[in-house]
Motif scaffolding. Structure first.
Motif, PDB file in Angstrom:
ATOM      1  N   GLN A   1       0.901  -1.093  -0.022  1.00  0.00           N
ATOM      2  CA  GLN A   1       0.079   0.171  -0.018  1.00  0.00           C
ATOM      3  C   GLN A   1       0.805   1.227   0.015  1.00  0.00           C
ATOM      4  O   GLN A   1       1.623   1.480   0.786  1.00  0.00           O
ATOM      5  N   PRO A   2       0.739   2.157  -1.100  1.00  0.00           N
ATOM      6  CA  PRO A   2       1.720   3.285  -1.091  1.00  0.00           C
ATOM      7  C   PRO A   2       1.351   4.124   0.009  1.00  0.00           C
ATOM      8  O   PRO A   2       0.156   4.247   0.427  1.00  0.00           O
ATOM      9  N   PRO A   3       2.228   5.105   0.591  1.00  0.00           N
ATOM     10  CA  PRO A   3       1.867   5.758   1.693  1.00  0.00           C
ATOM     11  C   PRO A   3       1.022   7.043   1.252  1.00  0.00           C
ATOM     12  O   PRO A   3       0.968   7.365   0.233  1.00  0.00           O
ATOM     13  N   SER A   4       0.035   7.620   2.238  1.00  0.00           N
ATOM     14  CA  SER A   4      -0.712   8.623   2.154  1.00  0.00           C
ATOM     15  C   SER A   4      -0.010   9.867   2.137  1.00  0.00           C
ATOM     16  O   SER A   4       0.438  10.263   3.220  1.00  0.00           O
ATOM     17  N   VAL A   5       0.009  10.551   1.108  1.00  0.00           N
ATOM     18  CA  VAL A   5       0.524  12.047   0.938  1.00  0.00           C
ATOM     19  C   VAL A   5      -0.504  12.932   0.185  1.00  0.00           C
ATOM     20  O   VAL A   5      -0.806  12.462  -0.896  1.00  0.00           O
ATOM     21  N   PRO A   6      -0.692  14.107   0.530  1.00  0.00           N
ATOM     22  CA  PRO A   6      -1.525  14.867  -0.504  1.00  0.00           C
ATOM     23  C   PRO A   6      -0.861  14.954  -1.539  1.00  0.00           C
ATOM     24  O   PRO A   6       0.321  15.076  -1.542  1.00  0.00           O
TER      25      PRO A   6
ATOM     26  N   PRO B   1       0.934  16.730  -4.689  1.00  0.00           N
ATOM     27  CA  PRO B   1       1.743  18.154  -4.716  1.00  0.00           C
ATOM     28  C   PRO B   1       0.892  19.285  -5.166  1.00  0.00           C
ATOM     29  O   PRO B   1      -0.076  19.264  -6.006  1.00  0.00           O
ATOM     30  N   PRO B   2       1.474  20.550  -4.719  1.00  0.00           N
ATOM     31  CA  PRO B   2       0.606  21.951  -5.256  1.00  0.00           C
ATOM     32  C   PRO B   2       1.024  22.127  -6.607  1.00  0.00           C
ATOM     33  O   PRO B   2       1.736  21.805  -7.303  1.00  0.00           O
ATOM     34  N   PRO B   3       0.120  22.873  -7.393  1.00  0.00           N
ATOM     35  CA  PRO B   3       0.448  23.279  -8.779  1.00  0.00           C
ATOM     36  C   PRO B   3       1.786  23.687  -8.821  1.00  0.00           C
ATOM     37  O   PRO B   3       2.315  24.449  -7.924  1.00  0.00           O
ATOM     38  N   ASN B   4       2.485  23.563  -9.888  1.00  0.00           N
ATOM     39  CA  ASN B   4       3.945  23.832 -10.061  1.00  0.00           C
ATOM     40  C   ASN B   4       5.017  23.546  -9.162  1.00  0.00           C
ATOM     41  O   ASN B   4       5.880  24.403  -9.371  1.00  0.00           O
ATOM     42  N   ALA B   5       4.800  22.399  -8.524  1.00  0.00           N
ATOM     43  CA  ALA B   5       5.500  22.163  -7.676  1.00  0.00           C
ATOM     44  C   ALA B   5       6.654  21.099  -7.994  1.00  0.00           C
ATOM     45  O   ALA B   5       6.331  20.336  -8.993  1.00  0.00           O
ATOM     46  N   LEU B   6       7.790  20.915  -7.418  1.00  0.00           N
ATOM     47  CA  LEU B   6       8.644  19.835  -7.997  1.00  0.00           C
ATOM     48  C   LEU B   6       8.687  19.071  -6.649  1.00  0.00           C
ATOM     49  O   LEU B   6       8.902  19.520  -5.612  1.00  0.00           O
ATOM     50  N   ARG B   7       8.109  17.635  -6.939  1.00  0.00           N
ATOM     51  CA  ARG B   7       8.283  17.060  -5.532  1.00  0.00           C
ATOM     52  C   ARG B   7       9.427  15.762  -5.743  1.00  0.00           C
ATOM     53  O   ARG B   7       9.715  15.392  -6.729  1.00  0.00           O
ATOM     54  N   VAL B   8      10.080  16.003  -4.683  1.00  0.00           N
ATOM     55  CA  VAL B   8      11.336  15.122  -4.364  1.00  0.00           C
ATOM     56  C   VAL B   8      11.028  14.183  -3.482  1.00  0.00           C
ATOM     57  O   VAL B   8      10.893  14.303  -2.132  1.00  0.00           O
ATOM     58  N   CYS B   9      11.693  13.115  -3.487  1.00  0.00           N
ATOM     59  CA  CYS B   9      11.780  12.024  -2.565  1.00  0.00           C
ATOM     60  C   CYS B   9      13.099  11.720  -2.091  1.00  0.00           C
ATOM     61  O   CYS B   9      13.992  11.724  -2.974  1.00  0.00           O
ATOM     62  N   ALA B  10      13.469  11.169  -0.835  1.00  0.00           N
ATOM     63  CA  ALA B  10      14.632  11.011  -0.341  1.00  0.00           C
ATOM     64  C   ALA B  10      14.420   9.811   0.710  1.00  0.00           C
ATOM     65  O   ALA B  10      13.435  10.011   1.536  1.00  0.00           O
ATOM     66  N   PRO B  11      15.461   8.983   0.758  1.00  0.00           N
ATOM     67  CA  PRO B  11      15.445   7.919   1.816  1.00  0.00           C
ATOM     68  C   PRO B  11      15.873   8.590   3.012  1.00  0.00           C
ATOM     69  O   PRO B  11      17.176   9.410   2.981  1.00  0.00           O
ATOM     70  N   VAL B  12      15.432   8.662   4.137  1.00  0.00           N
ATOM     71  CA  VAL B  12      15.772   9.059   5.419  1.00  0.00           C
ATOM     72  C   VAL B  12      15.758   8.085   6.585  1.00  0.00           C
ATOM     73  O   VAL B  12      15.157   6.955   6.530  1.00  0.00           O
ATOM     74  N   LEU B  13      16.520   8.313   7.614  1.00  0.00           N
ATOM     75  CA  LEU B  13      16.563   7.494   8.772  1.00  0.00           C
ATOM     76  C   LEU B  13      15.493   8.064   9.985  1.00  0.00           C
ATOM     77  O   LEU B  13      15.162   7.074  10.818  1.00  0.00           O
TER      78      LEU B  13
ATOM     79  N   SER C   1       6.826   6.789  -8.002  1.00  0.00           N
ATOM     80  CA  SER C   1       5.995   7.315  -8.998  1.00  0.00           C
ATOM     81  C   SER C   1       4.585   7.598  -8.364  1.00  0.00           C
ATOM     82  O   SER C   1       4.015   8.343  -8.847  1.00  0.00           O
ATOM     83  N   GLN C   2       4.274   6.654  -7.684  1.00  0.00           N
ATOM     84  CA  GLN C   2       2.892   6.777  -6.961  1.00  0.00           C
ATOM     85  C   GLN C   2       2.700   8.026  -6.192  1.00  0.00           C
ATOM     86  O   GLN C   2       1.626   8.802  -6.043  1.00  0.00           O
ATOM     87  N   LEU C   3       3.969   8.524  -5.479  1.00  0.00           N
ATOM     88  CA  LEU C   3       3.985   9.502  -4.786  1.00  0.00           C
ATOM     89  C   LEU C   3       4.019  10.877  -5.635  1.00  0.00           C
ATOM     90  O   LEU C   3       4.042  11.899  -5.049  1.00  0.00           O
ATOM     91  N   MET C   4       4.019  10.605  -6.944  1.00  0.00           N
ATOM     92  CA  MET C   4       4.155  11.726  -7.931  1.00  0.00           C
ATOM     93  C   MET C   4       5.481  12.575  -7.858  1.00  0.00           C
ATOM     94  O   MET C   4       5.493  13.782  -7.893  1.00  0.00           O
ATOM     95  N   CYS C   5       6.565  11.787  -7.387  1.00  0.00           N
ATOM     96  CA  CYS C   5       7.861  12.582  -7.370  1.00  0.00           C
ATOM     97  C   CYS C   5       8.488  12.753  -8.658  1.00  0.00           C
ATOM     98  O   CYS C   5       8.260  11.713  -9.379  1.00  0.00           O
ATOM     99  N   ARG C   6       9.096  13.654  -9.054  1.00  0.00           N
ATOM    100  CA  ARG C   6       9.919  13.812 -10.217  1.00  0.00           C
ATOM    101  C   ARG C   6      11.489  13.700 -10.226  1.00  0.00           C
ATOM    102  O   ARG C   6      11.961  13.928 -10.941  1.00  0.00           O
ATOM    103  N   ALA C   7      11.961  13.497  -8.811  1.00  0.00           N
ATOM    104  CA  ALA C   7      13.037  13.497  -8.733  1.00  0.00           C
ATOM    105  C   ALA C   7      13.278  12.753  -7.331  1.00  0.00           C
ATOM    106  O   ALA C   7      12.403  12.608  -6.406  1.00  0.00           O
ATOM    107  N   VAL C   8      14.601  11.944  -7.213  1.00  0.00           N
ATOM    108  CA  VAL C   8      14.895  11.025  -6.130  1.00  0.00           C
ATOM    109  C   VAL C   8      16.476  11.606  -5.689  1.00  0.00           C
ATOM    110  O   VAL C   8      17.006  11.700  -6.538  1.00  0.00           O
ATOM    111  N   ILE C   9      16.530  11.586  -4.392  1.00  0.00           N
ATOM    112  CA  ILE C   9      17.770  11.953  -3.933  1.00  0.00           C
ATOM    113  C   ILE C   9      18.365  10.850  -3.065  1.00  0.00           C
ATOM    114  O   ILE C   9      17.645  10.259  -2.507  1.00  0.00           O
TER     115      ILE C   9
END
Length: 142
Positions: free
Chosen positions: A20-25, A27-39, A94-102
């Motif tokens: 089940q993908p995480p529940s996140v709203p 992104p706002p219009p014109n936003a860059l959504r970035v995902c990163a692995p964190v501790l 992809s399901q989180l609508m991220c356009r970049a990953v760190i």
């Protein structure tokens, strides 16, 4: 070999369970959504993890006009997969609508999957603060 059998992949006979993908709203219009692995769950001050697909948490960052608009830290639903975590992680991103990953390290399977989805991949040192990495990459202003 990929998912469905062979080395490193999950097998249908093992009882593959969809995640089940995480529940996140969205992104706002014109936003860059970035995902990163964190501790940890420290928002923009979260620490970049050493692993990508098996990270315990994922930071989802919305950037609007080079400013942080929102930071969500969510559990990684594929962290404990027996095999195939890399491509599954790419699907989560992809399901989180991220356009970049760190990421500090990317295996060939997850890198190929992310690039195939048109998701940019930025490198960052493990142990760095997320906000510092975003600044050093020029994604957010000082």
């Amino acid at each position: 070999m990929g998912p469905g059998g062979g080395r490193g992949g999950w097998r249908w006979s093992q009882g593959f369970q969809p995640f089940q993908p995480p529940s996140v709203p969205p992104p706002p219009p014109n936003a860059l959504r970035v995902c990163a692995p964190v501790l940890d769950n420290m928002g923009a001050n979260s620490t970049i993890a050493q692993m990508l697909a098996r990270t315990p948490m994922i930071a989802v960052v919305d950037i609007v006009q080079s400013r942080l608009a929102a930071v969500y830290v969510v559990p990684n639903p594929v962290a404990s997969m027996r095999g195939g975590a890399g491509p599954a992680f790419a699907q989560v991103v992809s399901q989180l609508m991220c356009r970049a990953v760190i990421a500090p390290l990317t295996g060939p399977r997850v890198l190929s999957a992310l690039q195939g989805m048109g998701i940019a991949v930025y490198n960052a040192p493990p142990g760095a603060r997320l906000v510092d990495v975003l600044r050093s990459l020029g994604l957010v202003l000082g």
